[in-house]
Design a protein around this motif. Structure first.
Motif, PDB file in Angstrom:
ATOM      1  N   LEU A  59     -41.586  -3.345   6.729  1.00  0.00           N
ATOM      2  CA  LEU A  59     -40.292  -2.690   6.830  1.00  0.00           C
ATOM      3  C   LEU A  59     -40.009  -2.281   8.273  1.00  0.00           C
ATOM      4  N   SER A  60     -38.733  -2.323   8.662  1.00  0.00           N
ATOM      5  CA  SER A  60     -38.325  -1.776   9.959  1.00  0.00           C
ATOM      6  C   SER A  60     -36.971  -1.115   9.786  1.00  0.00           C
ATOM      7  N   GLY A  61     -36.685  -0.128  10.597  1.00  0.00           N
ATOM      8  CA  GLY A  61     -35.391   0.519  10.503  1.00  0.00           C
ATOM      9  C   GLY A  61     -34.323  -0.265  11.234  1.00  0.00           C
ATOM     10  N   LYS A  62     -34.726  -0.993  12.252  1.00  0.00           N
ATOM     11  CA  LYS A  62     -33.782  -1.660  13.143  1.00  0.00           C
ATOM     12  C   LYS A  62     -34.136  -3.130  13.292  1.00  0.00           C
ATOM     13  N   GLY A  63     -33.123  -3.982  13.410  1.00  0.00           N
ATOM     14  CA  GLY A  63     -33.359  -5.398  13.639  1.00  0.00           C
ATOM     15  C   GLY A  63     -33.796  -5.664  15.073  1.00  0.00           C
ATOM     16  N   GLY A  64     -34.431  -6.802  15.274  1.00  0.00           N
ATOM     17  CA  GLY A  64     -34.813  -7.207  16.621  1.00  0.00           C
ATOM     18  C   GLY A  64     -36.083  -6.593  17.153  1.00  0.00           C
ATOM     19  N   VAL A  65     -36.904  -5.993  16.270  1.00  0.00           N
ATOM     20  CA  VAL A  65     -38.141  -5.374  16.746  1.00  0.00           C
ATOM     21  C   VAL A  65     -39.356  -6.291  16.539  1.00  0.00           C
ATOM     22  N   GLU A  75     -36.382   4.194  22.293  1.00  0.00           N
ATOM     23  CA  GLU A  75     -36.044   5.450  21.626  1.00  0.00           C
ATOM     24  C   GLU A  75     -35.120   5.231  20.439  1.00  0.00           C
ATOM     25  N   VAL A  76     -34.130   4.321  20.581  1.00  0.00           N
ATOM     26  CA  VAL A  76     -33.201   4.079  19.484  1.00  0.00           C
ATOM     27  C   VAL A  76     -33.910   3.452  18.292  1.00  0.00           C
ATOM     28  N   SER A  77     -34.886   2.574  18.545  1.00  0.00           N
ATOM     29  CA  SER A  77     -35.628   1.944  17.459  1.00  0.00           C
ATOM     30  C   SER A  77     -36.475   2.968  16.719  1.00  0.00           C
ATOM     31  N   VAL A  78     -37.128   3.835  17.456  1.00  0.00           N
ATOM     32  CA  VAL A  78     -37.970   4.863  16.841  1.00  0.00           C
ATOM     33  C   VAL A  78     -37.132   5.820  15.999  1.00  0.00           C
ATOM     34  N   ALA A  79     -35.933   6.162  16.504  1.00  0.00           N
ATOM     35  CA  ALA A  79     -35.057   7.071  15.766  1.00  0.00           C
ATOM     36  C   ALA A  79     -34.625   6.466  14.440  1.00  0.00           C
ATOM     37  N   VAL A  80     -34.237   5.181  14.459  1.00  0.00           N
ATOM     38  CA  VAL A  80     -33.798   4.517  13.231  1.00  0.00           C
ATOM     39  C   VAL A  80     -34.981   4.267  12.302  1.00  0.00           C
ATOM     40  N   CYS A  81     -36.142   3.984  12.895  1.00  0.00           N
ATOM     41  CA  CYS A  81     -37.346   3.709  12.105  1.00  0.00           C
ATOM     42  C   CYS A  81     -37.757   4.925  11.275  1.00  0.00           C
ATOM     43  N   SER A  82     -37.469   6.117  11.786  1.00  0.00           N
ATOM     44  CA  SER A  82     -37.805   7.326  11.037  1.00  0.00           C
ATOM     45  C   SER A  82     -37.070   7.368   9.696  1.00  0.00           C
ATOM     46  N   LYS A  83     -35.852   6.793   9.653  1.00  0.00           N
ATOM     47  CA  LYS A  83     -35.103   6.733   8.394  1.00  0.00           C
ATOM     48  C   LYS A  83     -35.790   5.799   7.399  1.00  0.00           C
ATOM     49  N   ALA A  84     -36.327   4.698   7.906  1.00  0.00           N
ATOM     50  CA  ALA A  84     -37.044   3.769   7.029  1.00  0.00           C
ATOM     51  C   ALA A  84     -38.285   4.435   6.430  1.00  0.00           C
ATOM     52  N   ILE A  85     -38.977   5.214   7.256  1.00  0.00           N
ATOM     53  CA  ILE A  85     -40.149   5.948   6.762  1.00  0.00           C
ATOM     54  C   ILE A  85     -39.743   6.952   5.695  1.00  0.00           C
ATOM     55  N   SER A  86     -38.641   7.651   5.950  1.00  0.00           N
ATOM     56  CA  SER A  86     -38.153   8.646   4.988  1.00  0.00           C
ATOM     57  C   SER A  86     -37.747   7.990   3.672  1.00  0.00           C
ATOM     58  N   SER A  87     -37.150   6.789   3.750  1.00  0.00           N
ATOM     59  CA  SER A  87     -36.745   6.098   2.517  1.00  0.00           C
ATOM     60  C   SER A  87     -37.963   5.715   1.689  1.00  0.00           C
ATOM     61  N   ALA A  88     -39.030   5.259   2.352  1.00  0.00           N
ATOM     62  CA  ALA A  88     -40.257   4.917   1.629  1.00  0.00           C
ATOM     63  C   ALA A  88     -40.857   6.162   0.975  1.00  0.00           C
ATOM     64  N   ASN A  89     -40.825   7.286   1.697  1.00  0.00           N
ATOM     65  CA  ASN A  89     -41.351   8.539   1.143  1.00  0.00           C
ATOM     66  C   ASN A  89     -40.540   8.985  -0.069  1.00  0.00           C
ATOM     67  N   GLU A  90     -39.227   8.849   0.011  1.00  0.00           N
ATOM     68  CA  GLU A  90     -38.368   9.258  -1.104  1.00  0.00           C
ATOM     69  C   GLU A  90     -38.610   8.413  -2.349  1.00  0.00           C
ATOM     70  N   LEU A  91     -38.991   7.150  -2.139  1.00  0.00           N
ATOM     71  CA  LEU A  91     -39.271   6.262  -3.270  1.00  0.00           C
ATOM     72  C   LEU A  91     -40.739   6.312  -3.693  1.00  0.00           C
TER      73      LEU A  91
END
Length: 296
Positions: free
Chosen positions: A47-53, A187-203
């Motif tokens: 999983l990634s929060g942002k494309g192009g990583v 920095e922008v990738s890390v910020a968006v990636c935190s949302k992906a981590i949070s989504s996995a935690n919520e599920l």
């Protein structure tokens, strides 16, 4: 009862009905999906929060390292809009259909089994214009119909973000062993990636660890390292969310060259710094899975 109240009640009823329909479809599909994956030992989503990583590059090369170690490996490309696994693994064959639903994965030259929408879609230039609920339904049907056979590992390459495909995969795969999160040092990738981590935690999906891709660039002439996109942010993010940090994958021109050639860099250029890093990351994933198994 006012017209406004009636409208609100109707909207609420429609939302509840849709939710119940989704639950029923998930329940109906859960059995076939479980049956289709019964001979798969480990199921891991990337999983990634942002494309192009470089998430797909990570999937392909981790799979290739596992295959080199003697494991049977499959990759499911769950990005229906921009599938790139077949292109990056040099696949040009089409999948074979068996009956109404049975689909045969296609093997790469390294022996990795692959399934992707692009293996049965009519032409590379033809866009996939599926939306929301229909897209989730197709993904579940794919999970239930692909004949993987016996696999040690199935890696699921998720599209970036926290939309329909990642949520569907994390909800639909019985016994999903966890997700691996990929970010770049930006920095922008890390910020968006935190949302992906949070989504996995919520599920309630286990997070096996985080990879920082496109890390320091190593000069081929002097050997010096240059932090072109930033430094240490991936490890900081892992520390913040208390998840394992799996390692850094350096920027390297051979990685892009191997992808264009349709061969994993760990197979094409095994002694390159990026290949060494991917082997280290894979070793850590295996170590985490082993410890997880011992606890269970």
């Amino acid at each position: 009862m006012t017209e406004e109240r009636k409208l609100e009640d109707l909207e609420l009823f429609e939302k509840v009905s849709m939710r119940e329909q989704v639950k029923k479809e998930l329940s109906d599909q859960h059995g076939p999906i479980k049956d289709a994956l019964r001979d798969v030992r480990y199921k891991i989503a990337i999983l990634s929060g942002k494309g192009g990583v470089g998430k797909t590059s990570a999937v392909i090369n981790i799979a290739a390292v596992l295959k080199q170690m003697g494991f049977e490996v499959g990759i499911m490309d769950a990005d229906v809009h921009g599938p790139s696994v077949p292109k990056m693994t040099g696949l040009s064959k089409r999948t074979e259909l068996h009956g109404a639903w049975g689909m045969e994965p296609v093997a790469t030259d390294q022996g990795i089994k692959v399934m992707s929408v692009s293996l049965f879609w009519p032409g590379e230039a033809t866009p996939v214009m599926w939306k929301g609920h229909h897209k989730a339904r197709v993904i579940r049907q794919l999970l239930a119909s692909v004949q993987w056979g016996k696999l040690d590992f199935l890696l699921v390459d998720l599209p970036p973000g926290t939309g329909d495909e990642p949520v569907t995969i994390m909800k639909s795969i019985p016994g999903l062993d966890g997700v691996v999160v990929v970010t770049s040092p930006q920095e922008v990738s890390v910020a968006v990636c935190s949302k992906a981590i949070s989504s996995a935690n919520e599920l309630n999906t286990p997070i096996l660890g985080l990879i920082e891709n496109m890390s320091d660039f190593r000069c081929p002439h002097c050997g010096g390292e240059i932090a072109l996109l930033g430094q240490g942010r991936g490890e900081d993010l892992a520390r913040t969310y208390k998840i394992p940090f799996l390692g850094r994958i350096p920027l390297n021109e051979l990685a892009g060259k191997a992808a264009d050639e349709g061969v994993p860099v760990v197979a094409q250029y095994p002694d390159s710094p990026v290949s060494v890093a991917f082997r280290g990351v894979t070793d850590k994933i295996l170590e985490i899975l082993k410890k997880k198994g011992e606890k269970n």
